[in-house]
Design an enzyme around this catalytic site. Structure first.
Site, mmCIF file in Angstrom:
data_model
loop_
_atom_site.group_PDB
_atom_site.id
_atom_site.type_symbol
_atom_site.label_atom_id
_atom_site.label_comp_id
_atom_site.label_asym_id
_atom_site.label_seq_id
_atom_site.Cartn_x
_atom_site.Cartn_y
_atom_site.Cartn_z
ATOM 1 N N SER A 49 -7.586 7.536 3.852
ATOM 2 C CA SER A 49 -7.491 7.054 5.228
ATOM 3 C C SER A 49 -6.737 5.723 5.268
ATOM 4 O O SER A 49 -7.080 4.792 4.538
ATOM 5 C CB SER A 49 -8.910 6.869 5.795
ATOM 6 N N CYS A 68 -1.715 -0.526 7.339
ATOM 7 C CA CYS A 68 -0.892 0.684 7.344
ATOM 8 C C CYS A 68 -0.973 1.401 8.687
ATOM 9 O O CYS A 68 0.033 1.918 9.177
ATOM 10 C CB CYS A 68 -1.301 1.593 6.193
ATOM 11 N N CYS A 82 -5.491 2.026 5.978
ATOM 12 C CA CYS A 82 -6.169 0.779 6.332
ATOM 13 C C CYS A 82 -5.600 0.213 7.639
ATOM 14 O O CYS A 82 -4.682 0.780 8.240
ATOM 15 C CB CYS A 82 -5.995 -0.231 5.194
ATOM 16 N N HIS A 98 0.860 -1.185 0.000
ATOM 17 C CA HIS A 98 0.000 0.000 0.000
ATOM 18 C C HIS A 98 0.898 1.237 0.000
ATOM 19 O O HIS A 98 2.104 1.143 0.242
ATOM 20 C CB HIS A 98 -0.893 0.011 1.232
ATOM 21 N N GLU A 152 1.312 3.775 2.041
ATOM 22 C CA GLU A 152 2.025 4.081 3.285
ATOM 23 C C GLU A 152 3.172 3.097 3.518
ATOM 24 O O GLU A 152 4.248 3.487 3.975
ATOM 25 C CB GLU A 152 1.070 4.054 4.482
#
Length: 149
Positions: free
Chosen positions: A82, A87, A84, A55, A57
């Site tokens: 936002s 992350c 998950c 992901h 991040e």
């Protein structure tokens, strides 16, 4: 940090998201900022790298390299969406004190839980919402795969 600073760094996260989209991936981007300087950049590269966990991040933290615990505690992580559960776990593990998100209408991670230890700032940017809405409309299967639906 002031709103103008948050917007400046979020623009860089958006650039990462757009780069990921051009590569055929999911348009989510992230930057890690320490003492007012970007030290890591990332984008969702699950598709590009055939990864289960990359992901935005996670890619950003990986690209920042190994840091000391005290360094993470002086950071702000920016994400166009936002974070998950996965992350958020990394953010909490490294004790990054501030998360600035572009929006959380498309997807809302475990904000109630993370808010106990992290300051959350939601910029609720139309550009981020539109980017995700366009992507989900074009590739709903890929989006559902990414969020585990």
């Amino acid at each position: 940090m002031f709103v103008d600073d948050h917007l400046k760094f979020m623009k860089e996260a958006i650039r990462e998201a757009k780069k990921g989209l051009r590569e055929g991936g999911i348009p989510i981007g992230s930057v890690l900022v320490k003492d007012g300087k970007i030290i890591g950049r990332g984008r969702n590269r699950r598709v590009q790298k055939k990864s289960a966990i990359l992901h935005a991040e996670m890619d950003c933290l990986e690209n920042a390299g190994r840091l000391k615990a005290a360094d993470y505690e002086r950071c702000v992580i920016y994400s166009t969406l936002s974070p998950c559960d996965m992350c958020t776990g990394a953010i909490l593990l490294y004790k990054i004190p501030v998360v600035v998100m572009g929006e959380n209408r498309t997807f809302k991670g475990p904000e109630g839980y993370s808010r106990k230890k992290v300051k959350l700032v939601n910029l609720d940017l139309k550009e981020c919402r539109d980017m995700m809405a366009d992507f989900i409309k074009a590739k709903p299967r890929l989006w559902n795969e990414d969020i585990g639906a």
